[in-house]
Design a protein around this motif. Structure first.
Motif, PDB file in Angstrom:
ATOM      1  N   TYR A 299       0.752  -1.072   0.040  1.00  0.00           N
ATOM      2  CA  TYR A 299      -0.130  -0.011  -0.037  1.00  0.00           C
ATOM      3  C   TYR A 299       0.961   1.334   0.031  1.00  0.00           C
ATOM      4  O   TYR A 299       0.789   2.072  -0.880  1.00  0.00           O
ATOM      5  CB  TYR A 299      -0.872  -0.185   1.199  1.00  0.00           C
ATOM      6  CG  TYR A 299      -1.431   1.213   1.578  1.00  0.00           C
ATOM      7  CD1 TYR A 299      -2.487   1.840   0.905  1.00  0.00           C
ATOM      8  CD2 TYR A 299      -0.908   2.050   2.704  1.00  0.00           C
ATOM      9  CE1 TYR A 299      -3.243   2.844   1.318  1.00  0.00           C
ATOM     10  CE2 TYR A 299      -1.453   3.202   3.218  1.00  0.00           C
ATOM     11  CZ  TYR A 299      -2.826   3.642   2.542  1.00  0.00           C
ATOM     12  OH  TYR A 299      -3.183   4.932   2.899  1.00  0.00           O
ATOM     13  N   ALA A 300       1.878   1.401   1.067  1.00  0.00           N
ATOM     14  CA  ALA A 300       2.645   2.526   1.094  1.00  0.00           C
ATOM     15  C   ALA A 300       3.647   2.752  -0.198  1.00  0.00           C
ATOM     16  O   ALA A 300       3.583   3.963  -0.833  1.00  0.00           O
ATOM     17  CB  ALA A 300       3.538   2.232   2.438  1.00  0.00           C
ATOM     18  N   MET A 301       4.115   1.527  -0.787  1.00  0.00           N
ATOM     19  CA  MET A 301       4.875   1.808  -2.132  1.00  0.00           C
ATOM     20  C   MET A 301       3.945   2.174  -3.153  1.00  0.00           C
ATOM     21  O   MET A 301       4.386   3.037  -3.942  1.00  0.00           O
ATOM     22  CB  MET A 301       5.805   0.565  -2.233  1.00  0.00           C
ATOM     23  CG  MET A 301       6.839  -0.020  -1.381  1.00  0.00           C
ATOM     24  SD  MET A 301       7.925  -0.882  -1.687  1.00  0.00           S
ATOM     25  CE  MET A 301       8.682  -0.571  -3.092  1.00  0.00           C
ATOM     26  N   ALA A 302       2.956   1.830  -3.322  1.00  0.00           N
ATOM     27  CA  ALA A 302       1.997   1.957  -4.206  1.00  0.00           C
ATOM     28  C   ALA A 302       1.420   3.641  -4.204  1.00  0.00           C
ATOM     29  O   ALA A 302       1.553   4.191  -5.106  1.00  0.00           O
ATOM     30  CB  ALA A 302       0.797   1.319  -4.360  1.00  0.00           C
ATOM     31  N   ARG A 303       1.360   3.800  -2.909  1.00  0.00           N
ATOM     32  CA  ARG A 303       0.890   5.400  -2.694  1.00  0.00           C
ATOM     33  C   ARG A 303       1.942   6.360  -3.063  1.00  0.00           C
ATOM     34  O   ARG A 303       1.808   7.355  -3.540  1.00  0.00           O
ATOM     35  CB  ARG A 303       0.353   5.548  -1.127  1.00  0.00           C
ATOM     36  CG  ARG A 303      -0.007   6.883  -0.998  1.00  0.00           C
ATOM     37  CD  ARG A 303      -0.397   6.817   0.634  1.00  0.00           C
ATOM     38  NE  ARG A 303       0.845   6.606   1.697  1.00  0.00           N
ATOM     39  CZ  ARG A 303       0.746   6.333   2.949  1.00  0.00           C
ATOM     40  NH1 ARG A 303      -0.192   6.738   3.526  1.00  0.00           N
ATOM     41  NH2 ARG A 303       1.815   6.169   3.326  1.00  0.00           N
ATOM     42  N   SER A 304       3.169   5.886  -3.027  1.00  0.00           N
ATOM     43  CA  SER A 304       4.420   6.787  -3.331  1.00  0.00           C
ATOM     44  C   SER A 304       4.734   6.576  -4.738  1.00  0.00           C
ATOM     45  O   SER A 304       5.645   7.188  -5.177  1.00  0.00           O
ATOM     46  CB  SER A 304       5.537   6.256  -2.490  1.00  0.00           C
ATOM     47  OG  SER A 304       5.127   6.558  -1.030  1.00  0.00           O
ATOM     48  N   GLY A 305       3.962   5.981  -5.591  1.00  0.00           N
ATOM     49  CA  GLY A 305       4.229   5.790  -7.111  1.00  0.00           C
ATOM     50  C   GLY A 305       5.276   4.653  -7.458  1.00  0.00           C
ATOM     51  O   GLY A 305       5.531   4.744  -8.523  1.00  0.00           O
ATOM     52  N   TYR A 306       5.700   3.769  -6.471  1.00  0.00           N
ATOM     53  CA  TYR A 306       6.625   2.501  -6.852  1.00  0.00           C
ATOM     54  C   TYR A 306       5.883   1.583  -7.550  1.00  0.00           C
ATOM     55  O   TYR A 306       6.574   0.784  -8.116  1.00  0.00           O
ATOM     56  CB  TYR A 306       7.488   2.504  -5.805  1.00  0.00           C
ATOM     57  CG  TYR A 306       8.646   3.509  -5.310  1.00  0.00           C
ATOM     58  CD1 TYR A 306       9.834   3.319  -5.571  1.00  0.00           C
ATOM     59  CD2 TYR A 306       8.237   4.497  -4.361  1.00  0.00           C
ATOM     60  CE1 TYR A 306      10.857   4.091  -5.410  1.00  0.00           C
ATOM     61  CE2 TYR A 306       9.125   5.329  -4.134  1.00  0.00           C
ATOM     62  CZ  TYR A 306      10.666   5.238  -4.511  1.00  0.00           C
ATOM     63  OH  TYR A 306      11.612   6.101  -4.153  1.00  0.00           O
ATOM     64  N   VAL A 310      -3.267   0.965  -8.253  1.00  0.00           N
ATOM     65  CA  VAL A 310      -4.375   0.120  -7.671  1.00  0.00           C
ATOM     66  C   VAL A 310      -4.035  -0.152  -6.380  1.00  0.00           C
ATOM     67  O   VAL A 310      -5.085  -0.492  -5.611  1.00  0.00           O
ATOM     68  CB  VAL A 310      -4.964  -0.760  -8.818  1.00  0.00           C
ATOM     69  CG1 VAL A 310      -3.669  -1.751  -8.912  1.00  0.00           C
ATOM     70  CG2 VAL A 310      -5.926  -1.442  -8.424  1.00  0.00           C
ATOM     71  N   LEU A 311      -2.786  -0.803  -5.864  1.00  0.00           N
ATOM     72  CA  LEU A 311      -2.385  -1.231  -4.786  1.00  0.00           C
ATOM     73  C   LEU A 311      -2.513  -0.354  -3.678  1.00  0.00           C
ATOM     74  O   LEU A 311      -2.446  -0.942  -2.403  1.00  0.00           O
ATOM     75  CB  LEU A 311      -1.054  -1.836  -4.830  1.00  0.00           C
ATOM     76  CG  LEU A 311      -0.864  -2.978  -5.759  1.00  0.00           C
ATOM     77  CD1 LEU A 311       0.699  -3.264  -5.913  1.00  0.00           C
ATOM     78  CD2 LEU A 311      -1.394  -4.411  -5.299  1.00  0.00           C
ATOM     79  N   GLN A 319     -11.924  -0.106   5.690  1.00  0.00           N
ATOM     80  CA  GLN A 319     -10.314   0.885   5.845  1.00  0.00           C
ATOM     81  C   GLN A 319      -9.384   0.050   5.907  1.00  0.00           C
ATOM     82  O   GLN A 319      -8.254   0.047   6.534  1.00  0.00           O
ATOM     83  CB  GLN A 319     -10.532   1.888   6.896  1.00  0.00           C
ATOM     84  CG  GLN A 319     -11.648   2.851   6.972  1.00  0.00           C
ATOM     85  CD  GLN A 319     -11.723   3.991   7.988  1.00  0.00           C
ATOM     86  OE1 GLN A 319     -12.532   3.748   8.645  1.00  0.00           O
ATOM     87  NE2 GLN A 319     -10.729   5.006   8.069  1.00  0.00           N
ATOM     88  N   THR A 320      -9.213  -1.062   4.863  1.00  0.00           N
ATOM     89  CA  THR A 320      -8.024  -1.994   4.885  1.00  0.00           C
ATOM     90  C   THR A 320      -7.504  -1.842   3.315  1.00  0.00           C
ATOM     91  O   THR A 320      -8.416  -1.692   2.420  1.00  0.00           O
ATOM     92  CB  THR A 320      -8.464  -3.462   5.242  1.00  0.00           C
ATOM     93  OG1 THR A 320      -9.679  -3.741   4.404  1.00  0.00           O
ATOM     94  CG2 THR A 320      -8.569  -3.423   6.766  1.00  0.00           C
ATOM     95  N   PRO A 321      -6.419  -1.991   3.076  1.00  0.00           N
ATOM     96  CA  PRO A 321      -6.013  -1.945   1.626  1.00  0.00           C
ATOM     97  C   PRO A 321      -6.064  -3.342   0.884  1.00  0.00           C
ATOM     98  O   PRO A 321      -5.554  -4.274   0.718  1.00  0.00           O
ATOM     99  CB  PRO A 321      -4.372  -1.705   2.011  1.00  0.00           C
ATOM    100  CG  PRO A 321      -3.989  -2.293   3.312  1.00  0.00           C
ATOM    101  CD  PRO A 321      -5.510  -2.214   3.986  1.00  0.00           C
ATOM    102  N   HIS A 322      -7.499  -3.570   0.412  1.00  0.00           N
ATOM    103  CA  HIS A 322      -7.850  -4.825   0.087  1.00  0.00           C
ATOM    104  C   HIS A 322      -7.299  -5.201  -1.157  1.00  0.00           C
ATOM    105  O   HIS A 322      -7.094  -6.596  -1.353  1.00  0.00           O
ATOM    106  CB  HIS A 322      -9.474  -4.788  -0.175  1.00  0.00           C
ATOM    107  CG  HIS A 322      -9.831  -3.568  -1.006  1.00  0.00           C
ATOM    108  ND1 HIS A 322      -9.570  -2.457  -0.860  1.00  0.00           N
ATOM    109  CD2 HIS A 322     -10.529  -3.876  -2.336  1.00  0.00           C
ATOM    110  CE1 HIS A 322     -10.136  -1.508  -1.885  1.00  0.00           C
ATOM    111  NE2 HIS A 322     -10.733  -2.399  -2.874  1.00  0.00           N
ATOM    112  N   ILE A 323      -6.906  -4.516  -1.913  1.00  0.00           N
ATOM    113  CA  ILE A 323      -6.171  -4.906  -3.274  1.00  0.00           C
ATOM    114  C   ILE A 323      -4.790  -5.442  -3.079  1.00  0.00           C
ATOM    115  O   ILE A 323      -4.249  -6.473  -3.481  1.00  0.00           O
ATOM    116  CB  ILE A 323      -6.147  -3.627  -4.279  1.00  0.00           C
ATOM    117  CG1 ILE A 323      -7.426  -3.303  -4.679  1.00  0.00           C
ATOM    118  CG2 ILE A 323      -5.386  -4.280  -5.676  1.00  0.00           C
ATOM    119  CD1 ILE A 323      -8.371  -4.226  -5.234  1.00  0.00           C
ATOM    120  N   ALA A 324      -3.861  -4.711  -2.094  1.00  0.00           N
ATOM    121  CA  ALA A 324      -2.740  -5.067  -1.596  1.00  0.00           C
ATOM    122  C   ALA A 324      -2.855  -6.443  -1.063  1.00  0.00           C
ATOM    123  O   ALA A 324      -1.859  -7.426  -1.177  1.00  0.00           O
ATOM    124  CB  ALA A 324      -2.095  -3.923  -0.556  1.00  0.00           C
TER     125      ALA A 324
END
Length: 432
Positions: A299-306, A310-311, A319-324
């Protein structure tokens, strides 16, 4: 996307203690005994003591980073702050290898324990079923996941204490010291990945930092209580297990503790069957906790663009990162089908050690670059604790590479490819 909901802040010190211990406690149930196969009881004891010193100095150092930068990315966020985007990529890759490949080893053991209890149930389908069930449990929300983790961790700790109480009367010093270092000092270094398995993933607490109430005070307590608990359990389990029989009989199996009790009490004894049944709690605690951690790292790496955006989606209801969660489970199931316990433990340990090195370097660099950054918890005996952890981590890395050249080539080859792709197609990224 501003409409994407954020993670929920609900965790308290007891939840972090349960997560810290729960993440790791399966390491006391299986995996470590493979170290006897390459080092003997004496050689593995030396390796374990070295790794224990490392983890004590590392956790006190790592806690400073987690309390100062309480972000879901954990090591990725620290390395980004210290070294920029490339440092974040390296730390993120190493952390993902550690946390995505530790669960398949635990799932193998879960399947083996169930097969030990019910031979008609095959190992691999049970292991895959565990991924499905615990991914669904993690969908329900961090409060529910943390409460589940607390319950199974308390049961797992109680069971390890019960195990030591049952086998202690059968302990014989001559069993433990029989053929203690069959491979000499080279065996000590070969055993380091399996000693790391005793504590591997405790740093996963950092991945839930955004979901902690009052993180600056709560995180240090959770970490410190957790490492003290784990050191006592690891040394106790290894010592007592090694004295109940010829240790060679326990060095290559995925269920050493039930086997040790069956040797002491007999396979048909009701305690043996009860222990094997509740032995699943320790494995479940780790499996569940690591799923929480890898989903937050993705979730954190996807949020940062790495990673693909979708992750970074968060389920609006739970409120959970379901795709990740789904993506991490899929990777784990593939690893289950193509790897074995020893290989995934070694690869996971490789990722962990690289992450430990870059985290300690991040601490030293941030102390110099940002001396005025708010640090609610400061590592004692600075700079000796982080330097000790850094040196021991480098020793562990060299040892793992030396004894596992093919797996190391895969790990660093894939990492190098990611760096090349990152440099070629780099886009602006941010650390939070």
């Amino acid at each position: 996307m501003h409409s994407n909901p954020s993670l929920k802040k609900v965790l308290k010190p007891v939840h972090l203690w349960a997560l810290a211990v729960g993440l790791v406690i399966s390491g006391e149930y299986f995996g470590w005994n493979l170290g006897w196969d390459v080092a003997g009881t004496g050689g593995f004891l030396i390796a374990t003591l070295l790794v224990t010193i490392f983890y004590i100095t590392f956790i006190f150092s790592f806690t400073e980073l987690t309390a100062a930068i309480p972000q879901a990315g954990g090591p990725f966020a620290y390395a980004y702050k210290a070294f920029g985007p490339l440092g974040g990529l390296i730390a993120g890759y190493a952390t993902l290898v550690e946390f995505l490949l530790a669960p398949p080893a635990v799932a193998f053991a879960l399947g083996s324990y169930v097969h030990f209890l019910h031979p008609a149930l095959p190992v691999l389908p049970v292991a895959i079923g565990c991924y499905v069930v615990f991914t669904l449990i993690n969908f329900l929300g961090i409060r529910e996941s943390a409460m589940f983790s607390l319950i199974v961790t308390l049961l797992a700790v109680a069971e390890l204490l019960l195990f030591m109480g049952i086998v202690a009367p059968a302990f014989r010093w001559e069993n433990f010291k029989q053929d203690p270092m069959p491979f000499g000092w080279s065996g000590v270094f070969a055993a380091l990945p399996f000693a790391i398995w005793f504590y591997l993933a405790i740093e996963g607490v950092a991945m839930v930092a955004e979901e902690v109430k009052d993180p600056q005070r709560t995180i240090p307590r959770g970490y410190i209580y957790g490492i003290v608990t784990l050191v006592l359990l690891a040394l106790g389990v290894m010592f007592f297990t090694g004295g109940v029989t010829n240790w060679h009989n326990l060095a290559r199996i995925d269920y050493p503790l039930p086997e040790a009790i069956s040797i002491v009490l007999g396979k048909q004894n009701s305690w043996t069957k009860i222990f094997a049944g509740i032995g699943l709690f320790g494995l479940v605690a780790s499996f569940h906790g690591i799923i929480i951690s890898y989903s937050r790292q993705l979730y954190a790496m996807a949020r940062s663009g790495y990673l693909p955006e979708v992750l970074a989606r968060v389920n609006t209801r739970f409120q959970t990162p379901h795709i990740a969660l789904i993506a991490g489970g899929g990777i784990g199931i593939v690893a289950l089908c193509i790897g074995n316990t020893g290989e995934v433990i070694t690869l996971s340990a490789l990722g962990a050690v690289v992450m430990y090195i870059i985290s300690m370097m991040s601490l030293l660099v941030l102390r110099r670059k940002q001396p005025n950054m708010e640090r609610p918890f400061k590592v004692p005996l600075y700079p000796w604790f982080p330097l000790t952890a850094l040196i021991l981590a480098v020793v562990c890395l060299i040892a793992i590479i030396w004894y596992n050249p093919w797996l190391s080539t895969i790990f660093f080859g894939l990492g190098g490819l990611l760096v090349i792709l990152f440099m070629a197609f780099r886009k602006p990224v941010h650390s939070s």
